[in-house]
Design an enzyme around this catalytic site. Structure first.
Site, short mmCIF file in Angstrom:
data_model
loop_
_atom_site.label_atom_id
_atom_site.label_comp_id
_atom_site.label_asym_id
_atom_site.label_seq_id
_atom_site.Cartn_x
_atom_site.Cartn_y
_atom_site.Cartn_z
CD GLU A 41 37.68 -7.15 -3.00
OE1 GLU A 41 37.19 -6.07 -2.60
OE2 GLU A 41 38.05 -8.05 -2.22
CG HIS A 65 35.49 -12.47 7.09
ND1 HIS A 65 34.42 -11.61 7.25
CD2 HIS A 65 35.29 -13.08 5.88
CE1 HIS A 65 33.62 -11.70 6.20
NE2 HIS A 65 34.12 -12.57 5.36
CG PHE A 110 29.82 -18.02 1.42
CD1 PHE A 110 30.85 -17.85 0.53
CD2 PHE A 110 30.02 -18.87 2.51
CE1 PHE A 110 32.06 -18.49 0.69
CE2 PHE A 110 31.23 -19.52 2.68
CZ PHE A 110 32.27 -19.33 1.77
CG HIS A 145 34.73 -9.14 0.86
ND1 HIS A 145 33.96 -8.82 1.95
CD2 HIS A 145 34.65 -10.50 0.71
CE1 HIS A 145 33.41 -9.94 2.44
NE2 HIS A 145 33.82 -10.96 1.71
CB CYS A 150 30.54 -11.87 4.43
SG CYS A 150 30.91 -13.50 5.11
CE LYS A 189 36.22 -9.37 5.38
NZ LYS A 189 35.94 -8.18 4.55
#
Length: 419
Positions: A321, A347, A406, A310, A178, A342
């Site tokens: 975050e 996403h 990830f 994010h 991502c 998002k």
């Protein structure tokens, strides 16, 4: 303030500006539609439709995605081109058309020879690969489509951009889950700033709405059954989306010399690895990436007024975050506006960093900060100013765009408003 040490700024010989941008997403087919939807707090999250035409073969536990609606590739590509282009590659070339048109570039042989093309994609053309596997394993065919390899390769978006405009400089694709297009834009920034490339076309694209990909995400148990609520106490997971975004980056002096209008300046890039867990995030890696982006830009935390987070709306990401932002910004974190787009465009995996970079640039340019949609109630573990449910008129000089992936790979871009 953070206990993580800053590295020295590494300014190159050139200031780098963005002179063109393009978008295709669940919010629209161009940057104007995308931005109007963001500031209007309009969602692109809808019930599953055309992309998952085999859904009846293996029903999903969730019902919503952020799908590009009404896209007719035949309007933009001729049949021969389309025979070589998976949907994700179309989502790279189409916004490149918009970005290059807005930038007003006049291609010369010298510029074509050295212009860089860097894109990011997490999954590439796996939809095309799945079509082949379906024919083999479900319909018992003995062969797949002869173009399965060029359709499926992750660098196809980059390659089609180079071929359409005859661009022969450094060209490659980054796949860091991502954070893919965040890393791609950061790499392109450093190439232009250092003088290695006189211009870069950079961004990313993704088309993950095929049955096998959706079943894989379902198995992760991180998908919301209704919608995406970043930072909200009742958040229940992410919503998978598709789309792409592309930026044109060039040295400030070159842009001004040819009469181009800078949309924003890109001033810093930070990239780190958590070196921790393959799926569980830590606050340390993202904090260091933000610190490095600030140091690369030569600015201090107190100069930042907005962060495009994010913000996936998973329990772990939003909490982590928030902790990372508070580590970096200390008491100033209370004064920084933070939002997750998002919540509206979904996403988009490897394209997320590029879409969110566009949102950040347009926020700086317009003096309007996009909201976090679908927010219902505060979470004490996410105690930030998340601009809930309505855009905010606020002029900001510096902003960050965060991408965390990830595998613990992090990319942070720092932008400055163009005055």
């Amino acid at each position: 303030m953070s206990s993580v040490p800053l590295r020295a700024a590494t300014h190159g010989p050139h200031r780098v500006v963005i002179t063109g941008l393009g978008v295709i997403s669940a919010l629209g087919h161009n940057a104007t539609e995308f931005w109007d939807a963001l500031v209007g707090c309009q969602t692109g999250i809808r019930p599953l439709r055309s992309s998952l035409n085999r859904i009846e073969a293996a029903p999903l536990r969730f019902e919503h995605v952020a799908e590009v609606q009404g896209f007719e590739p035949e309007k933009y590509f001729d049949p021969r081109e389309l025979s070589f282009m998976d949907r994700f590659a179309q989502f790279a070339v189409m916004p490149a058309m918009e970005a290059i048109r807005q930038s007003g570039i006049e291609w010369t042989p010298e510029l074509q020879e050295r212009t860089a093309v860097i894109t990011g994609s997490c999954m590439g053309g796996r939809g095309a690969e799945e079509n082949g596997y379906w024919e083999l394993f479900h319909n018992h065919r003995t062969r797949v489509h002869p173009l399965t390899i060029p359709l499926g390769m992750s660098n196809a978006g980059t390659s089609h951009i180079t071929m359409r405009w005859g661009l022969q400089g450094p060209a490659y694709t980054i796949s860091t889950a991502c954070a893919s297009s965040g890393h791609a834009i950061g790499q392109a920034f450093h190439l232009v700033r250092s003088g290695v490339a006189p211009m870069a076309i950079a961004g990313g694209s993704e088309a993950p709405l095929f049955l096998g990909g959706m079943k894989a995400w379902e198995a992760m148990r991180v998908i919301s059954r209704d919608t995406c609520r970043p930072f909200s106490a009742d958040r229940s997971g992410l919503i998978v989306g598709e789309g792409g975004a592309i930026l044109v980056l060039e040295p400030l002096e070159a842009a001004l010399a040819r009469g181009a209008t800078p949309l924003a300046e890109i001033v810093g890039f930070g990239a780190t690895a958590d070196a921790g867990h393959i799926t569980q995030p830590t606050a340390t890696g993202p904090a260091r990436a933000m610190q490095h982006a600030l140091a690369d830009a030569g600015i201090v935390p107190e100069q930042v007024g907005y962060i495009n987070a994010h913000g996936t709306a998973t329990e772990a990401n939003d909490r982590t975050e928030t902790a990372a932002i508070r580590t970096v910004f200390g008491a100033h974190a209370d004064a920084v506006a933070v939002s997750s787009s998002k919540s509206m465009h979904g996403h988009t995996l490897g394209a997320a960093g590029a879409l969110e970079a566009v949102a950040t640039i347009l926020a700086l340019r317009s003096g309007m900060l996009p909201p976090t949609a679908n927010y219902t109630k505060p979470d004490p573990a996410c105690n930030l100013d998340v601009i809930p449910n309505a855009a905010r008129e606020q002029a900001v000089e510096y902003a960050l765009s965060n991408s965390f992936a990830f595998g613990g790979l992090n990319a942070v871009l720092a932008f400055k408003a163009w005055q």
